[in-house]
Design an enzyme around this catalytic site. Structure first.
Site, PDB file in Angstrom:
ATOM      1  CG  HIS A 168      -1.681   1.208   1.523  1.00 19.36           C
ATOM      2  ND1 HIS A 168      -2.717   1.738   0.663  1.00 19.36           N
ATOM      3  CD2 HIS A 168      -1.514   2.198   2.359  1.00 19.36           C
ATOM      4  CE1 HIS A 168      -2.987   2.817   1.019  1.00 19.36           C
ATOM      5  NE2 HIS A 168      -2.528   3.070   1.855  1.00 19.36           N
ATOM      6  CG  ASP A 174      -1.223   1.791  -4.977  1.00 23.30           C
ATOM      7  OD1 ASP A 174      -1.116   2.033  -6.438  1.00 23.30           O
ATOM      8  OD2 ASP A 174      -2.513   2.121  -4.551  1.00 23.30           O
TER       9      ASP A 174
END
Length: 112
Positions: free
Chosen positions: A84, A87
């Site tokens: 995460h 990203d």
């Protein structure tokens, strides 16, 4: 038998949160810069974009240090939080590049 070095999951969580924090700070500066440019305040917009870039550099360093460890043969455990974080950095970097172009457009409109 040689024991393989492994990154501690807590250490990886700290790096992930640091990455997310700096990327989030960058996003905040980026959208403040877009608002300043919309108001014709280009010096302030440029200063905010510089601050955003500094935060992105910090986020990138945190992420890269972990990736370098893997390249050195140190095992990195799977972490959805780290995924995460990566990203998040990539998304904010894209927003940074888009807002840079938007600021250029606002400047061109102001010059006409």
């Amino acid at each position: 038998m040689e024991e393989k070095e492994i990154v501690d999951r807590d250490e990886l969580a700290i790096v992930s949160m640091s990455t997310i924090l700096h990327a989030g700070n960058a996003r905040d500066f980026i959208f403040q810069a877009a608002n300043k440019a919309a108001e014709g305040q280009f010096d302030e917009a440029n200063q905010l974009m510089k601050q955003a870039n500094d935060e992105l550099i910090e986020a990138h360093h945190a992420q890269t240090s972990t990736i370098q460890k893997e390249a050195e043969g140190i095992e990195i455990p799977y972490s959805s939080l780290f995924g995460h974080a990566q990203d998040h950095v990539m998304t904010v970097k894209t927003e940074y590049n888009l807002v840079k172009e938007i600021i250029k457009l606002y400047k061109r409109l102001e010059e006409k």
